[in-house]
Design an enzyme around this catalytic site. Sequence first.
Site, PDB file in Angstrom:
ATOM      1  N   ASN A  10       0.860  -1.177   0.000  1.00 35.00           N
ATOM      2  CA  ASN A  10       0.000   0.000   0.000  1.00 35.00           C
ATOM      3  C   ASN A  10       0.903   1.235   0.000  1.00 35.00           C
ATOM      4  OD1 ASN A  10      -1.805   2.062   0.525  1.00 35.00           O
ATOM      5  ND2 ASN A  10      -2.280   1.412   2.623  1.00 35.00           N
ATOM      6  N   TRP A  11       1.028   1.836  -1.155  1.00 48.52           N
ATOM      7  CA  TRP A  11       1.961   2.976  -1.285  1.00 48.52           C
ATOM      8  C   TRP A  11       1.420   4.256  -0.661  1.00 48.52           C
ATOM      9  CZ3 TRP A  11       4.012   2.888  -7.058  1.00 48.52           C
ATOM     10  CH2 TRP A  11       4.586   1.623  -7.315  1.00 48.52           C
ATOM     11  N   LYS A  12       0.142   4.288  -0.357  1.00 47.43           N
ATOM     12  CA  LYS A  12      -0.498   5.499   0.180  1.00 47.43           C
ATOM     13  C   LYS A  12      -0.239   6.679  -0.772  1.00 47.43           C
ATOM     14  CE  LYS A  12      -0.072   3.381   4.643  1.00 47.43           C
ATOM     15  NZ  LYS A  12      -0.051   3.482   6.074  1.00 47.43           N
ATOM     16  N   HIS A  96      -9.555   1.090   5.029  1.00 45.17           N
ATOM     17  CA  HIS A  96      -8.262   1.351   5.675  1.00 45.17           C
ATOM     18  C   HIS A  96      -8.454   2.362   6.804  1.00 45.17           C
ATOM     19  CE1 HIS A  96      -4.161   2.693   6.339  1.00 45.17           C
ATOM     20  NE2 HIS A  96      -3.779   1.556   5.780  1.00 45.17           N
ATOM     21  N   GLU A  98      -6.812   4.853   7.724  1.00 45.27           N
ATOM     22  CA  GLU A  98      -6.622   6.268   7.356  1.00 45.27           C
ATOM     23  C   GLU A  98      -7.876   6.825   6.683  1.00 45.27           C
ATOM     24  OE1 GLU A  98      -2.900   5.684   5.303  1.00 45.27           O
ATOM     25  OE2 GLU A  98      -2.008   5.145   7.227  1.00 45.27           O
ATOM     26  N   GLU A 168      -5.288  -4.676  10.712  1.00 45.47           N
ATOM     27  CA  GLU A 168      -4.261  -3.651  10.879  1.00 45.47           C
ATOM     28  C   GLU A 168      -4.521  -2.868  12.166  1.00 45.47           C
ATOM     29  OE1 GLU A 168      -2.332  -2.516   6.871  1.00 45.47           O
ATOM     30  OE2 GLU A 168      -4.185  -1.390   7.048  1.00 45.47           O
ATOM     31  N   GLY A 174       2.441   2.611  10.566  1.00 43.05           N
ATOM     32  CA  GLY A 174       3.379   3.724  10.371  1.00 43.05           C
ATOM     33  C   GLY A 174       4.113   4.150  11.630  1.00 43.05           C
ATOM     34  N   SER A 214       3.494  -1.719  10.354  1.00 44.23           N
ATOM     35  CA  SER A 214       4.941  -1.777  10.579  1.00 44.23           C
ATOM     36  C   SER A 214       5.533  -3.161  10.331  1.00 44.23           C
ATOM     37  CB  SER A 214       5.291  -1.262  11.979  1.00 44.23           C
ATOM     38  OG  SER A 214       4.912   0.097  12.091  1.00 44.23           O
ATOM     39  N   GLY A 235       2.933  -1.008   4.215  1.00 44.24           N
ATOM     40  CA  GLY A 235       2.953   0.407   3.854  1.00 44.24           C
ATOM     41  C   GLY A 235       4.369   0.844   3.543  1.00 44.24           C
ATOM     42  N   GLY A 236       5.012   1.497   4.505  1.00 40.84           N
ATOM     43  CA  GLY A 236       6.338   2.085   4.327  1.00 40.84           C
ATOM     44  C   GLY A 236       7.346   1.165   3.643  1.00 40.84           C
TER      45      GLY A 236
HETATM   46  P1  PGA Z   1       2.865   0.534   7.511  1.00 39.40           P
HETATM   47  O1  PGA Z   1       1.395   0.687   6.871  1.00 39.40           O
HETATM   48  O2  PGA Z   1       3.414  -0.776   7.005  1.00 39.40           O
HETATM   49  O3  PGA Z   1       3.634   1.710   7.013  1.00 39.40           O
HETATM   50  O4  PGA Z   1       2.683   0.515   8.989  1.00 39.40           O
HETATM   51  C1  PGA Z   1       0.536  -0.408   6.697  1.00 39.40           C
HETATM   52  C2  PGA Z   1      -0.780   0.046   6.105  1.00 39.40           C
HETATM   53  O5  PGA Z   1      -1.258   1.116   6.471  1.00 39.40           O
HETATM   54  O6  PGA Z   1      -1.379  -0.654   5.257  1.00 39.40           O
END
Ligand code: PGA
Length: 251
Positions: A10-12, A96, A98, A168, A174, A214, A235-236
């Site tokens: 997930n590149w956001k 998600h 966010e 999640e 993050g 994470s 994500g990251g």
């Molecule tokens: P993260 O994000 O790996 O940067 O914690 C995961 C996500 O939000 O899907």
Amino acid sequence: MSRKKIVAGNWKMNTSFPVAVELIKAVTNSETASEVTKIFFPPFPFLKTASDVTSNSAEFFTGAQNCSEHDKGAYTGEVSASMIASVGCKYVLVGHSERRTFFKETNGQIVSKIQQVLQNKLIPVFCFGEQLAERKSNKHFETVTAQLTEVLKCFTAAQVTHFVLAYEPVWAIGTGETASPEQAQEMHAHVRGCLSEVFDSSLASQIPLLYGGSCNAQNAKDLFACKDVDGGLIGGASLKAEDFCKIINSF
Ligand code: PGA
């Protein structure tokens, strides 16, 4: 029974077009475990480019990070599931944290979005997870049960067999603070219990259930070794080709 193994990035709201092209090339040209389904979730403007690369692959797929709850019309700035399908995507992230937090997405909207996703023959990756305060007050199981059942009860078992689920915990997204393998396994087993209750145990044992928050090249191995963890939503660490490939090869 053996379930699909999945690692999704997930590149956001990150990268630029040239960076996106390089990242997709670097990952698809690397040696990665062929039995793992790999999904890129780039920002909307890069979907067509990503899906052109993945469309002839049985291992790599492209998905959107969000879609509209409506099918078409005067919704300036929105992107419909049918548009996403028309550029060759196969998956859509829905729910998600966010989206829930910053865009105030409700369970009702999540249900409508999943309906759009299914109508367009796309696969929803339905995300859920508790906030830190809920975990601290020992309400994490209760929270996840409510998030899951309020959405899943709106769908038939036949529809839910097409879902991918992603647990999640919001406190891990993050933050660099990952759920321990024990915490992940415990929640994943709980989620399968919820699926058994709403539907049945055979369906519960079939649905791929990803961990996100994470997850990185160092901790993926221990997380993916858990019985009920079928992969990760990253994500990251999905923004670095080498790390993402290491995660894919962590099973
Ligand atoms: P993260 O994000 O790996 O940067 O914690 C995961 C996500 O939000 O899907």
